[in-house]
Write a protein that holds these residues in place. Structure first.
Motif, PDB file in Angstrom:
ATOM      1  N   LEU A  93     -15.094   0.203  -2.993  1.00 40.16           N
ATOM      2  CA  LEU A  93     -14.300   0.186  -1.758  1.00 40.16           C
ATOM      3  C   LEU A  93     -13.323   1.352  -1.751  1.00 40.16           C
ATOM      4  N   ILE A  94     -12.893   1.749  -0.554  1.00 40.33           N
ATOM      5  CA  ILE A  94     -11.848   2.760  -0.436  1.00 40.33           C
ATOM      6  C   ILE A  94     -10.617   2.295  -1.216  1.00 40.33           C
ATOM      7  N   GLY A  95     -10.090   3.166  -2.061  1.00 42.45           N
ATOM      8  CA  GLY A  95      -8.855   2.869  -2.785  1.00 42.45           C
ATOM      9  C   GLY A  95      -7.765   3.812  -2.314  1.00 42.45           C
ATOM     10  N   GLN A  96      -6.860   3.308  -1.484  1.00 41.80           N
ATOM     11  CA  GLN A  96      -5.865   4.177  -0.850  1.00 41.80           C
ATOM     12  C   GLN A  96      -4.571   3.395  -0.675  1.00 41.80           C
ATOM     13  N   GLU A  97      -3.436   4.065  -0.787  1.00 36.36           N
ATOM     14  CA  GLU A  97      -2.173   3.330  -0.891  1.00 36.36           C
ATOM     15  C   GLU A  97      -1.702   2.673   0.405  1.00 36.36           C
ATOM     16  N   THR A  98      -2.189   3.089   1.569  1.00 28.91           N
ATOM     17  CA  THR A  98      -1.726   2.448   2.804  1.00 28.91           C
ATOM     18  C   THR A  98      -2.867   1.867   3.626  1.00 28.91           C
ATOM     19  N   ASN A  99      -4.100   2.019   3.173  1.00 28.94           N
ATOM     20  CA  ASN A  99      -5.263   1.529   3.910  1.00 28.94           C
ATOM     21  C   ASN A  99      -6.115   0.648   2.999  1.00 28.94           C
ATOM     22  N   GLY A 100      -6.868  -0.254   3.614  1.00 28.84           N
ATOM     23  CA  GLY A 100      -7.764  -1.099   2.852  1.00 28.84           C
ATOM     24  C   GLY A 100      -7.015  -2.028   1.907  1.00 28.84           C
ATOM     25  N   ALA A 101      -7.675  -2.406   0.808  1.00 29.12           N
ATOM     26  CA  ALA A 101      -7.116  -3.384  -0.123  1.00 29.12           C
ATOM     27  C   ALA A 101      -5.809  -2.900  -0.736  1.00 29.12           C
ATOM     28  N   GLY A 102      -5.745  -1.617  -1.093  1.00 26.82           N
ATOM     29  CA  GLY A 102      -4.524  -1.070  -1.685  1.00 26.82           C
ATOM     30  C   GLY A 102      -3.354  -1.134  -0.724  1.00 26.82           C
ATOM     31  N   GLY A 103      -3.596  -0.804   0.531  1.00 30.18           N
ATOM     32  CA  GLY A 103      -2.539  -0.861   1.532  1.00 30.18           C
ATOM     33  C   GLY A 103      -2.045  -2.278   1.755  1.00 30.18           C
ATOM     34  N   ILE A 104      -2.982  -3.241   1.735  1.00 31.71           N
ATOM     35  CA  ILE A 104      -2.594  -4.643   1.886  1.00 31.71           C
ATOM     36  C   ILE A 104      -1.645  -5.038   0.769  1.00 31.71           C
ATOM     37  N   PHE A 105      -1.988  -4.667  -0.465  1.00 30.85           N
ATOM     38  CA  PHE A 105      -1.154  -5.089  -1.583  1.00 30.85           C
ATOM     39  C   PHE A 105       0.176  -4.346  -1.643  1.00 30.85           C
ATOM     40  N   LYS A 106       0.211  -3.130  -1.175  1.00 31.45           N
ATOM     41  CA  LYS A 106       1.514  -2.452  -1.081  1.00 31.45           C
ATOM     42  C   LYS A 106       2.415  -3.203  -0.109  1.00 31.45           C
ATOM     43  N   ALA A 107       1.840  -3.670   1.004  1.00 30.47           N
ATOM     44  CA  ALA A 107       2.619  -4.455   1.968  1.00 30.47           C
ATOM     45  C   ALA A 107       3.060  -5.790   1.368  1.00 30.47           C
ATOM     46  N   LEU A 108       2.152  -6.475   0.652  1.00 27.05           N
ATOM     47  CA  LEU A 108       2.490  -7.778   0.068  1.00 27.05           C
ATOM     48  C   LEU A 108       3.643  -7.665  -0.925  1.00 27.05           C
ATOM     49  N   ARG A 109       3.694  -6.562  -1.673  1.00 28.33           N
ATOM     50  CA  ARG A 109       4.791  -6.360  -2.633  1.00 28.33           C
ATOM     51  C   ARG A 109       6.083  -5.945  -1.943  1.00 28.33           C
ATOM     52  N   THR A 110       5.946  -5.180  -0.867  1.00 28.74           N
ATOM     53  CA  THR A 110       7.106  -4.517  -0.274  1.00 28.74           C
ATOM     54  C   THR A 110       7.869  -5.382   0.721  1.00 28.74           C
ATOM     55  N   ILE A 111       7.160  -6.098   1.577  1.00 32.79           N
ATOM     56  CA  ILE A 111       7.818  -6.820   2.675  1.00 32.79           C
ATOM     57  C   ILE A 111       8.870  -7.807   2.181  1.00 32.79           C
ATOM     58  N   PRO A 112       8.596  -8.638   1.166  1.00 32.09           N
ATOM     59  CA  PRO A 112       9.647  -9.570   0.720  1.00 32.09           C
ATOM     60  C   PRO A 112      10.899  -8.857   0.216  1.00 32.09           C
ATOM     61  N   VAL A 113      10.734  -7.732  -0.448  1.00 33.82           N
ATOM     62  CA  VAL A 113      11.881  -6.988  -0.973  1.00 33.82           C
ATOM     63  C   VAL A 113      12.728  -6.434   0.170  1.00 33.82           C
ATOM     64  N   LEU A 114      12.072  -5.882   1.186  1.00 37.75           N
ATOM     65  CA  LEU A 114      12.829  -5.329   2.306  1.00 37.75           C
ATOM     66  C   LEU A 114      13.406  -6.425   3.201  1.00 37.75           C
ATOM     67  N   MET A 115      12.812  -7.598   3.213  1.00 39.13           N
ATOM     68  CA  MET A 115      13.417  -8.720   3.930  1.00 39.13           C
ATOM     69  C   MET A 115      14.755  -9.094   3.281  1.00 39.13           C
ATOM     70  N   GLU A 116      14.815  -9.059   1.948  1.00 39.38           N
ATOM     71  CA  GLU A 116      16.074  -9.317   1.237  1.00 39.38           C
ATOM     72  C   GLU A 116      17.097  -8.237   1.559  1.00 39.38           C
ATOM     73  N   LEU A 117      16.649  -6.985   1.588  1.00 36.24           N
ATOM     74  CA  LEU A 117      17.558  -5.890   1.947  1.00 36.24           C
ATOM     75  C   LEU A 117      18.115  -6.107   3.354  1.00 36.24           C
ATOM     76  N   ALA A 118      17.251  -6.506   4.292  1.00 39.13           N
ATOM     77  CA  ALA A 118      17.694  -6.722   5.670  1.00 39.13           C
ATOM     78  C   ALA A 118      18.766  -7.805   5.734  1.00 39.13           C
ATOM     79  N   GLU A 119      18.630  -8.848   4.918  1.00 39.83           N
ATOM     80  CA  GLU A 119      19.657  -9.896   4.874  1.00 39.83           C
ATOM     81  C   GLU A 119      20.988  -9.320   4.402  1.00 39.83           C
TER      82      GLU A 119
END
Length: 433
Positions: free
Chosen positions: A104-130
């Protein structure tokens, strides 16, 4: 006026420092605070010392500090820029290697890699937003953490703080390239964008109000130009594709519309030279050795080879425009609010906006052209599913995101890659544990 740079130990930070120095007359920053986490302390020190030298050389009255205490840093902030990478480049390497090992395509913002970058990042930035909403509620968050569109939508829809704007360098690169093709000043060129971050098309190329799209497409057909930033090697586009779509693709579209040839090229590179993440780690090592030089007091040219150059410059322009109520036009990631008729109002799109002190006002685009409508609607539904999975930590939500993504799809492969990535990144995915 105070700016806080979250992820201050990033190799990109000298670019944002340079941008703030160059704009100091119009955007008089008094204080810059760099923030990072404990594992980034050494890089933060190196960047902090280089930034100090840059400010001293420029002779601008800016007080610079750096710290590992994010909440203390946020006090009295007017702007908070975010450029984080949860798990660092080692996590990116897994995002690229594991999908590639399954074809599969291995890329940091697209495909499976992009999904996992989002899964790791969103909770952290939600805490920052608080934290921002509690400590500096009037501050703007300017996000250029990837995947920028998905992250920005998560924050605007579900975060505690609503003054959030996402930025990307791709629209900037495309505009610069179009200006070069047309031999025009980039200030006189405006591309009308339609779509989402890393899946945006240019539907018009306006030069003083006249649409020059056909001329730019002719140049792309002749393959005399390249719209790609340093981190993406373009294969060029066929005349048939360009004439049929009749819009400007962005460099990331090769992962979708040239999937087979791009995957073949990436697999060959993976076998010969490792993943892009491994190459970037070498570039980073060299950059930080350069940054350590006590005589260095400017942003080194080598940074432009890092990929993602000009993100920071775009962010500085945006902050200045917000501060000055410039009402100029910039391409940012913000709420649709009816600009694209076919998408929900609360979807985040990448669109031209008037930039005012109260935030971006999207310019109306209208309906999605038929030739890209199915792709845009599919990608937006996929993005919404990724956000849902990042917040729920539900295995089936993540699996749904995998099978909805056009770079994955195949149901058994989706499960294998999902399981491997969940295991590989378990330290950074507490919501799934």
């Amino acid at each position: 006026m105070k700016i806080v740079i979250v992820g201050g130990g990033s190799s990109y930070t000298p670019e944002i420092i340079e941008g703030l120095i160059l704009r100091h007359d119009e955007f008089p920053v008094d204080t810059i605070t760099l923030v990072d986490i404990a594992s980034g302390k050494e890089k933060l020190e190196i960047i902090g010392q280089l930034a100090e030298r840059m400010i001293d050389k420029a002779g601008v009255p800016i007080e610079l500090t750096w710290t590992l205490d994010r909440r203390a840093a946020l006090k009295d902030a007017d702007f908070v820029s975010t450029q984080i990478r949860v798990g660092g480049l080692k996590a990116r390497e897994k995002d690229e290697r594991i999908p590639l090992s399954h074809g599969l395509i291995g890329q940091e913002t697209n495909g499976a890699g992009g999904i996992f970058k989002a899964l790791r990042t969103i909770p952290v930035l939600m805490e920052l937003a608080e934290d921002v909403n509690e400590i500096c509620p009037n501050a703007w968050i300017v996000n250029f953490t990837n995947p920028a569109g998905i992250v920005t939508e998560a924050l605007l829809k579900y975060g505690a703080h609503k003054k959030v704007i996402g930025v990307c360098n791709i629209p900037y690169n495309m505009t610069q390239s179009a200006a070069e093709i047309l031999q025009e000043d980039p200030k006189d060129v405006r591309i009308e964008f339609i779509g989402m971050n890393h899946f945006v098309f240019g539907s018009k190329v306006l030069v003083r109000g006249e649409n020059k799209l056909d001329q730019v497409i002719d140049a792309l057909v002749s393959q005399s130009v390249d719209f790609s930033p340093a981190n993406i090697v373009s294969s060029g586009w066929s005349e048939t594709f360009l004439r049929a779509v009749n819009m400007l693709p962005n460099p990331y579209h090769q992962y979708y519309f040239q999937k087979d040839s791009t995957l073949k090229k990436d697999l060959e590179a993976y076998e010969d030279n490792g993943t892009r993440a491994e190459q970037v780690q070498k570039i980073e090592e060299e950059l930080f050795e350069t940054y350590k030089n006590p005589d260095l007091d400017i942003k080194p040219e080598a940074l432009e080879q890092r990929g993602g150059a000009y993100y920071s410059d775009v962010a500085c322009s945006l902050m200045s425009s917000l501060y000055n109520n410039s009402q100029n036009i910039m391409t940012v990631n913000t709420l649709n609010n009816g600009a694209i008729v076919d998408l929900p109002h609360d979807s985040v799109i990448e669109v031209n906006c008037f930039i005012t002190k109260d935030g971006p006002i999207p310019l109306t685009v209208g309906r999605i052209p038929q030739q890209i409508k199915a792709d845009i609607l599919m990608m937006k539904a996929f993005e919404e599913q990724v956000i849902k999975a990042s917040l729920s930590g539900d295995y089936y939500d993540a699996y749904r995101a995998f099978i909805m993504n056009p770079l994955i799809k195949e149901e058994k492969t989706a499960k294998m890659v999902l399981d491997e990535l969940l295991d590989a990144h378990k330290d950074y995915l507490p919501q799934f544990n």
